[in-house]
Design an enzyme around this catalytic site. Structure first.
Site, PDB file in Angstrom:
ATOM      1  N   ASP A 243      30.483  -6.920 -15.461  1.00  0.00           N
ATOM      2  CA  ASP A 243      30.485  -7.019 -14.003  1.00  0.00           C
ATOM      3  C   ASP A 243      31.114  -8.351 -13.607  1.00  0.00           C
ATOM      4  O   ASP A 243      31.484  -9.156 -14.466  1.00  0.00           O
ATOM      5  CB  ASP A 243      29.058  -6.904 -13.444  1.00  0.00           C
ATOM      6  CG  ASP A 243      29.029  -6.168 -12.105  1.00  0.00           C
ATOM      7  OD1 ASP A 243      29.866  -6.501 -11.237  1.00  0.00           O
ATOM      8  OD2 ASP A 243      28.187  -5.272 -11.916  1.00  0.00           O
ATOM      9  N   ASP A 270      36.851  -8.310 -13.991  1.00  0.00           N
ATOM     10  CA  ASP A 270      37.208  -7.497 -12.831  1.00  0.00           C
ATOM     11  C   ASP A 270      37.691  -6.149 -13.345  1.00  0.00           C
ATOM     12  O   ASP A 270      38.717  -6.066 -14.029  1.00  0.00           O
ATOM     13  CB  ASP A 270      38.319  -8.197 -12.041  1.00  0.00           C
ATOM     14  CG  ASP A 270      38.772  -7.427 -10.812  1.00  0.00           C
ATOM     15  OD1 ASP A 270      38.365  -6.254 -10.655  1.00  0.00           O
ATOM     16  OD2 ASP A 270      39.548  -7.984 -10.012  1.00  0.00           O
ATOM     17  N   PHE A 271      36.946  -5.075 -13.057  1.00  0.00           N
ATOM     18  CA  PHE A 271      37.328  -3.779 -13.618  1.00  0.00           C
ATOM     19  C   PHE A 271      38.617  -3.216 -13.051  1.00  0.00           C
ATOM     20  O   PHE A 271      39.147  -2.227 -13.562  1.00  0.00           O
ATOM     21  CB  PHE A 271      36.198  -2.755 -13.556  1.00  0.00           C
ATOM     22  CG  PHE A 271      35.556  -2.504 -12.203  1.00  0.00           C
ATOM     23  CD1 PHE A 271      36.297  -2.439 -11.030  1.00  0.00           C
ATOM     24  CD2 PHE A 271      34.182  -2.293 -12.128  1.00  0.00           C
ATOM     25  CE1 PHE A 271      35.702  -2.176  -9.812  1.00  0.00           C
ATOM     26  CE2 PHE A 271      33.561  -2.022 -10.910  1.00  0.00           C
ATOM     27  CZ  PHE A 271      34.331  -1.964  -9.746  1.00  0.00           C
ATOM     28  N   HIS A 288      31.883   6.231  -6.395  1.00  0.00           N
ATOM     29  CA  HIS A 288      31.707   6.603  -4.984  1.00  0.00           C
ATOM     30  C   HIS A 288      31.964   5.424  -4.046  1.00  0.00           C
ATOM     31  O   HIS A 288      32.137   5.612  -2.847  1.00  0.00           O
ATOM     32  CB  HIS A 288      30.311   7.201  -4.747  1.00  0.00           C
ATOM     33  CG  HIS A 288      29.204   6.204  -4.683  1.00  0.00           C
ATOM     34  ND1 HIS A 288      28.070   6.403  -3.929  1.00  0.00           N
ATOM     35  CD2 HIS A 288      29.034   4.992  -5.283  1.00  0.00           C
ATOM     36  CE1 HIS A 288      27.260   5.373  -4.052  1.00  0.00           C
ATOM     37  NE2 HIS A 288      27.823   4.516  -4.881  1.00  0.00           N
TER      38      HIS A 288
END
Length: 379
Positions: A243, A270-271, A288
Site C-alpha cells: 500500500d 503505488d499500484f 470498485h
C-alpha cells in the site's frame, strides 16, 4: 459458500437488503383525534403516506448525524455491560443529559435503543453494532464516513451535472490524495475497511481457500486485515501487504498485533506504477474505487510483475440485475460521489479482466454481500 461457474450463467446472489428503519406507528391516541377525510382515512394502520415516507428519506442526513454522535461519544460501547441511565451515559462521555436523552429518544423508534421501565436505556442488536468491542462493529465505518464523506456529498448535484466527483470538487483534489495527508484519518480509514470486512463480511472467509501459490500479495491491503484472515490457516504461505507509504505504519502495527510479522512483509508503493512479484494477488475492495481505465492500470502493474499463470482474487460485491435490493447499489452512490469508481455486474467484471489479460475462472459467492472472483493471467 457456493461456487458460481463462469462465463455464461448468471450467479444467484444472496439477498442483502439494506437496513431500513421500521415504519413507525403514530404515537397519538387516535380516539382523541378527528379522522381526516379522504385518503388519510383509508391509510392502513402503521403505514405512512408516501409524502411522509419521502420526508423521512430526505431527512436521512439528520439520522446519520445522530448516529455519528452516538458513535463518536461511544454510547453503545458503554452499554455493552447492561442498561444505564441517560445521566450516567452523559457523565461518562462529557455530554449534556438533556440533549443526549433527546437523541436517544429519537433513535429508539428506529430500533437503535430500547427504553426500559426503570428509566434506563439499552442498545438493541442493531444499536449494539456501534459498539467498538463487537466482531460485527460498524463504529469505525460510521466515524470514517461521517468525518470524510458527509460534507463532500453536498456537491452531488455538481457531480451529476459535470461528471467531476463531488469529493474532488469539494476538497480541490482527489479524495485519496486528500485523506493520506492526515495520519489520523488514514488510521480511521484502515479501521473502517477492516470494519466493513469484519462486520458486513461476516462468514465470508469460512470454507474459502486461496488458489495455489506460495507468496500471496494483498495489493492495496491497508492494515492487512484481509490477508491475515486469508492466511490464518495457511501456515506454509508467505504474504505481502502492499500500500502507499502513509498506510505502511498502520499495517505494521496490525500485523505485529496479530503475530504475522514473521511471514508477512509490508511494502510501500503505488499500484498504478508497479507491484511486487507474487504467485497469488488479492485485490480486496479495490477495483470498485476506480473507473475501468484506472483498473486496467492496476491490473497492468500485476501483469508486468507476475509470471503467466499467476492467480488473481478480486474481493468485491456483484451488482444483481433488476430492482432487487442489494448492498452494492447503495455503495455505488459512494463510488460515484467520492472516487469516480463503480460497482460492477458479472459481465462487467468479465469484460474488465479480459481486457487486462486475465481469464475469469469462477466466482465464489459467500453469505455476505461480497464474492471471491478468481482469474488467471493469460500467457
Amino acid at each position: 459458500m457456493r461456487t458460481v461457474p463462469v462465463p455464461g450463467a448468471q450467479p444467484r446472489m444472496n439477498g442483502c437488503r439494506l437496513p431500513m428503519a421500521p415504519r413507525p406507528r403514530s404515537g397519538w391516541d387516535t380516539a382523541m383525534i378527528d379522522q381526516a377525510p379522504g385518503d388519510a382515512a383509508e391509510q392502513p394502520t402503521g403505514e405512512l403516506p408516501p409524502a411522509m415516507q419521502m420526508i423521512q428519506f430526505v431527512g436521512g442526513f439528520q439520522l446519520s448525524q445522530a448516529l455519528y454522535v452516538i458513535a463518536k461519544l461511544d454510547i453503545a460501547t458503554q452499554l455493552d455491560e447492561g442498561p444505564k441511565t441517560v445521566a450516567d451515559l452523559a457523565e461518562a462521555c462529557w455530554a449534556q443529559p438533556e440533549p443526549l436523552g433527546r437523541l436517544i429518544r429519537t433513535l429508539a423508534p428506529m430500533g437503535v435503543f430500547r427504553s426500559l421501565p426503570d428509566g434506563t436505556v439499552e442498545t438493541t442488536p442493531l444499536g449494539a453494532t456501534l459498539s467498538a468491542h463487537r466482531a460485527d462493529s460498524v463504529r469505525a465505518a460510521t466515524l470514517y464516513w461521517m468525518e470524510t464523506h458527509y460534507l463532500p456529498f453536498s456537491e452531488l448535484l455538481h457531480n451529476v451535472r459535470t461528471g467531476e466527483t463531488a469529493a474532488t470538487h469539494y476538497f480541490g483534489e482527489p479524495f485519496f490524495d486528500w485523506v493520506v495527508k492526515d495520519s489520523e484519518l488514514v488510521e480511521v480509514q484502515s479501521g473502517a475497511m477492516a470494519s466493513v470486512m469484519g462486520g458486513l463480511g461476516a462468514g465470508m472467509f469460512e470454507g474459502y481457500r486461496l488458489p495455489a501459490g506460495e507468496v500471496v500479495a494483498d495489493i492495496g491491503g491497508a492494515s492487512g486485515s484481509v490477508l491475515v484472515q486469508l492466511l490464518e490457516n495457511e501456515p506454509d504461505r508467505r504474504g505481502i501487504v502492499f500500500d502507499v507509504p502513509e498506510v505502511v505504519p498502520d499495517a505494521r502495527r496490525h500485523l505485529e498485533m496479530k503475530g504475522f510479522t514473521d511471514r508477512v512483509e509490508v511494502v510501500a508503493g503505488d499500484f498504478f506504477e508497479s507491484v511486487p512479484r507474487a504467485d497469488v494477488y488479492v485485490l480486496s475492495y479495490i477495483l470498485h474505487d476506480w473507473d475501468d481505465d484506472k483498473c486496467r492500470r492496476i491490473l497492468g502493474s500485476i501483469e508486468a510483475a507476475a509470471m503467466p499463470g499467476a492467480r488473481l482474487v478480486v474481493v468485491e460485491g456483484i451488482v444483481p440485475g433488476g430492482d432487487e435490493p442489494h448492498f452494492t447499489k447503495a455503495i455505488d452512490l459512494v463510488m460515484l460521489a467520492m472516487l469516480g469508481g463503480k460497482e460492477r455486474s458479472v459481465d462487467e467484471f468479465a469484460q474488465l479482466l479480459s481486457s487486462a489479460g486475465f481469464t475469469l475462472d469462477r466466482i465464489v459467492a459467500t453469505p455476505s454481500p461480497f464474492s471471491f472472483i478468481e482469474a488467471t493471467l493469460r500467457p
